[in-house]
Design a protein around this motif. Structure first.
Motif, PDB file in Angstrom:
ATOM      1  N   ASP A 342       1.160 -64.396  -4.900  1.00 53.04           N
ATOM      2  CA  ASP A 342       0.834 -62.985  -5.152  1.00 53.04           C
ATOM      3  C   ASP A 342      -0.472 -62.533  -4.502  1.00 53.04           C
ATOM      4  N   GLN A 343      -1.048 -63.362  -3.634  1.00 54.07           N
ATOM      5  CA  GLN A 343      -2.270 -62.988  -2.933  1.00 54.07           C
ATOM      6  C   GLN A 343      -1.958 -62.762  -1.455  1.00 54.07           C
ATOM      7  N   ILE A 344      -2.612 -61.760  -0.863  1.00 56.39           N
ATOM      8  CA  ILE A 344      -2.470 -61.536   0.578  1.00 56.39           C
ATOM      9  C   ILE A 344      -3.373 -62.526   1.307  1.00 56.39           C
ATOM     10  N   ARG A 345      -2.772 -63.273   2.215  1.00 60.01           N
ATOM     11  CA  ARG A 345      -3.527 -64.264   2.974  1.00 60.01           C
ATOM     12  C   ARG A 345      -3.165 -64.169   4.450  1.00 60.01           C
ATOM     13  N   TRP A 346      -4.093 -64.607   5.306  1.00 66.24           N
ATOM     14  CA  TRP A 346      -3.906 -64.532   6.742  1.00 66.24           C
ATOM     15  C   TRP A 346      -3.344 -65.859   7.266  1.00 66.24           C
TER      16      TRP A 346
END
Length: 799
Positions: A342-346
């Motif tokens: 649920d986290q935006i990561r690169w």
């Protein structure tokens, strides 16, 4: 044979003079033996005269040509054996050594220790087996000058007995009172004078770790004995904090936005860093579109920065039971870079198009931003795939269930294709040790490994191969993960070994025949023996810019790309992929620099493996020390002329049963069949056989476990732990072909030899050790697999 120039003729002459079977002859006979033409006569005489004048050859009073007494020098790494002598493994192959190592007598070693880089002067002496001898002239670089041991006092003077068996004699501490150690304290010492045959060692105490056996001391002992870096320097931590401040997940910028896609991770249930995620779709024509999304660590760690220098120094994260030493600060490894749910990561994302039959149609690379919509533990996956209508499956997003099913279908297709292509699937079921909250062994269980692991293994493998092929195509030098072809003579030894087990291996270098061998042994009592032997016949995988291929994977181009959070080579590859994405070439490091970096990363990888292995060994020995006199069921994991190595089945501690503890009978050693046979009863002990043994003696400090046989009223207790030499032999037949050594007891031609049960002493370099066998090579599904999934913080994590 006609050389093209003087230099090649010079080499031809020297190689002849240095050959094991060379007998001194006159120049005329030597020329005929070299099969030189008449036209080369003058050149031969001139070249031979130059060699004689330079002292590289000599002529005796009868006119016969001989090699000089000292035939040059070499540099290499020392490996000492228990007799006090040692071997030097050359860093560069020398023609006159014929691929072998250099034997150094104890009197000629000086104070060189195992792991030291030394300069050796070769002499004209040869051992019985033809191995060259030498003298250590200079220690170029110490492997380490820091050691851990136990302090004691004797005769009013302080001493430290170093852990392990490399140093049999205690080291003098002239001023030990300065730090006030107490008896049985574990201490760190800095060697001031290394021990040699002529003088005792001397050291100074730099740190007192605590009382031997206290909670946490074992972990500290392993960390300090191997010189593992623990605390991050403040400049590196400051850069990590600055990166965290700059990171804004909403500022995707020029990255491909995949935050709305169905993307998942599959990891161990207690994993803390997540560096890979998967997406997968399929077109109407059956084409698969696989996305492998890897944490973009290179965004946070810039080349040459303090953070980068520290990561390179560490090389890899170290996973010990109950303790992790990360390659990067946890702010990055468990936070910014980790692909948490649920986290935006690169990410650095690899997109691969795959045909319905499993062949790769094309690939692309992009900088992306993803949102992991579901984090799975391995144990959760297969029940959902097999039972899509279950209550658990109905609680999941239908798109996720569909994704899991497609992932399974594609992964099994890829696995079948790799096997058909010749990739080796080999390995031994792993036993995972159970610890309580204080780190004490409480039991063991077979490690969970099912198709859910294979799904991720296949996708990570394909991503690594795809990246390596792209870099090769663009002629960009990079750190490859290489696994050289096994030595032909070692494979011949393997062939002889399996023949003794009743199996057929006509072409030992053929991957397909090796696959058949593994399949034939599967489910049979000899399965473990065959897998042990095959794994140890393989070379060890390593990092190198050289294009050597990967034997076990049957791939010409392979690298590590999928774990940049915990492996530095992966981080260097990410930076190269950035060049392809941006279509901007950057200055490349020199080939020699990549060679050095590869050696360093290979060293740190093996150091991390050894740390985990050593700590598990210590804890297993503590567990066994409370069970001395008890019996246990075991498997024979090694057979030598002096005894057998056995690994417990319920608890995977490994020890040695020496022939001196096997009664008064004689035992005949078969180096080909890897067995000991009682000459009176004809009872045979063979690699892979089950056996019941008694735990006879345990020496935790020396890392040794001695075993005794059961069911023999005349048995004598195995030798005490302090008298058993150190080291761990492999189960294969003699490696004379690859390292120039002929093990004791193998006879002149590796023939059978009888040894008596009460035989005093054993060949050097042997001992019972309390961990499972080390596995060489790197094959999918094995413990050293390039694809073995990330494990919990209490176990090794490598692909």
């Amino acid at each position: 044979m006609s050389p093209n120039d003087g230099r090649s003729l010079e080499s031809l002459i020297l190689n002849k003079l240095l050959a094991v079977d060379y007998q001194p002859v006159t120049p005329g006979v030597l020329a005929r033996q070299l099969q030189l033409s008449r036209d080369q006569g003058e050149e031969f005489r001139e070249t031979l005269t130059q060699l004689l004048e330079a002292g590289r050859a000599r002529q005796d009073k009868h006119g016969r040509i001989k090699p000089r007494g000292s035939t040059g020098s070499a540099t290499g790494i020392v490996k000492r054996i228990n007799s006090g002598a040692g071997w030097v493994i050359p860093q560069q192959p020398l023609p006159e050594l014929h691929g072998g190592d250099i034997y150094i007598a104890s009197r000629d070693l000086g104070d060189a220790q195992s792991g030291d880089e030394v300069q050796v002067r070769l002499t004209s002496r040869r051992r019985t087996g033809g191995q060259r001898c030498g003298i250590v002239e200079k220690v170029l670089k110490r492997a380490t000058s820091t050691f851990v041991g136990t302090w004691f006092e004797q005769g009013g003077r302080g001493y430290v007995r170093i852990d392990g068996s490399q140093y049999p004699d205690p080291i003098l501490i002239p001023d030990s009172g300065a730090r006030g150690p107490r008896r049985d304290d574990k201490v760190v010492i800095e060697m001031l004078r290394f021990p040699s045959e002529r003088r005792a060692g001397e050291a100074v105490i730099t740190q007192i770790l605590g009382k031997r056996g206290d909670p946490g001391i074992d972990t500290k002992t392993v960390i300090h004995s191997l010189g593992l870096p623990t605390e991050f320097p403040e400049p590196a931590l400051a850069e990590a904090r600055a990166a965290a401040t700059r990171f804004d997940e909403d500022q995707i910028a020029d990255r491909t936005d995949l935050t709305g896609e169905t993307i998942i991770t599959i990891d161990p249930s207690d994993a803390r860093d997540f560096d890979d995620a998967i997406s997968l779709t399929r077109s109407a024509d059956g084409t698969w579109h696989l996305g492998v999304h890897i944490a973009d660590v290179s965004t946070f760690v810039t080349p040459g920065s303090e953070l980068d220098q520290e990561a390179q120094k560490r090389g890899t994260s170290v996973y010990l039971p109950g303790h992790v030493i990360p390659m990067l600060p946890e702010l990055i490894s468990n936070g910014l870079a980790s692909l948490q749910q649920d986290q935006i990561r690169w990410t650095k994302s690899v997109f691969i198009d795959i045909s319905p039959d499993g062949s790769v149609l094309g690939s692309d690379f992009e900088n992306a931003a993803i949102r992991n919509c579901r984090r799975f533990a391995y144990e959760e996956v297969m029940p959902l795939i097999r039972q899509p209508d279950s209550a658990a499956a109905r609680r999941e997003d239908p798109r996720v269930i569909r994704l899991l099913q497609q992932m399974f279908e594609l992964a099994m297709l890829l696995r079948r294709r790799r096997t058909e292509h010749g990739a080796l699937q080999m390995g031994i079921p792993e036993v995972e040790i159970d610890f309580d909250k204080d780190g004490h062994v409480t039991g063991a269980h077979e490690r969970h490994h099912d198709e859910s692991h294979e799904i991720i293994e296949e996708f990570m493998l394909l991503a690594n191969i795809t990246v390596a092929r792209a870099l090769t195509t663009h002629r960009i030098p990079f750190l490859r993960r290489v696994h050289g072809d096994p030595d032909e003579l070692r494979m011949t030894s393997l062939q002889q070994f399996v023949t003794g087990l009743g199996l057929t291996l006509r072409k030992p270098q053929s991957r397909h025949e090796l696959q058949q061998l593994v399949r034939k042994a599967a489910g049979q009592p000899i399965e473990r023996a065959v897998n042990f032997a095959l794994l140890r016949a393989m070379k060890q995988a390593e990092y190198s810019p050289e294009d050597l291929g990967h034997y076990a994977l049957a791939e010409e181009d392979y690298c590590h790309f999928t774990s940049p959070i915990r492996r530095y080579p992966d981080l260097t590859v990410h930076r190269l992929i950035e060049q392809l994405i941006r279509d901007r070439k950057q200055p490349q490091p020199a080939f020699s620099e990549l060679v050095q970096l590869g050696r360093h990363c290979s060293f740190t990888e093996r150091r991390a493996e050894r740390a985990e292995r050593d700590l598990i060994r210590i804890r297993l020995l503590r567990f066994m020390s409370t069970r001395v006199g008890q019996e246990m069921d075991a498997i024979i994991t090694g057979v030598e002329s002096f005894g057998i190595f056995c690994q417990g089945i319920a608890i995977p501690a490994e020890g040695m049963l020496h022939v001196s503890g096997m009664g008064e009978d004689y035992w005949e050693f078969d180096p080909v069949g890897r067995s000991l046979t009682n000459t009176r009863t004809r009872r045979q002990l063979r690699l892979g056989d089950p056996i019941r043994v008694i735990i006879a003696a345990v020496d935790i400090d020396r890392r040794q476990l001695d075993l005794a046989p059961t069911g023999n009223s005349n048995r004598r207790t195995a030798r005490t732990a302090s008298s058993v030499p150190a080291g761990r032999p492999g189960p294969l037949p003699p490696r004379e072909n690859s390292d120039g050594r002929k093990p004791a007891g193998s006879g002149k031609n590796g023939s059978k030899k009888s040894v008596k049960g009460k035989q005093p002493g054993s060949p050097s370099g042997t001992s019972g050790n309390a961990s499972g066998p080390k596995r060489n090579g790197e094959s999918p599904g094995s413990r050293n697999s390039p694809t073995s999934r990330k494990r919990s913080d209490q176990s090794r994590r490598r692909r």
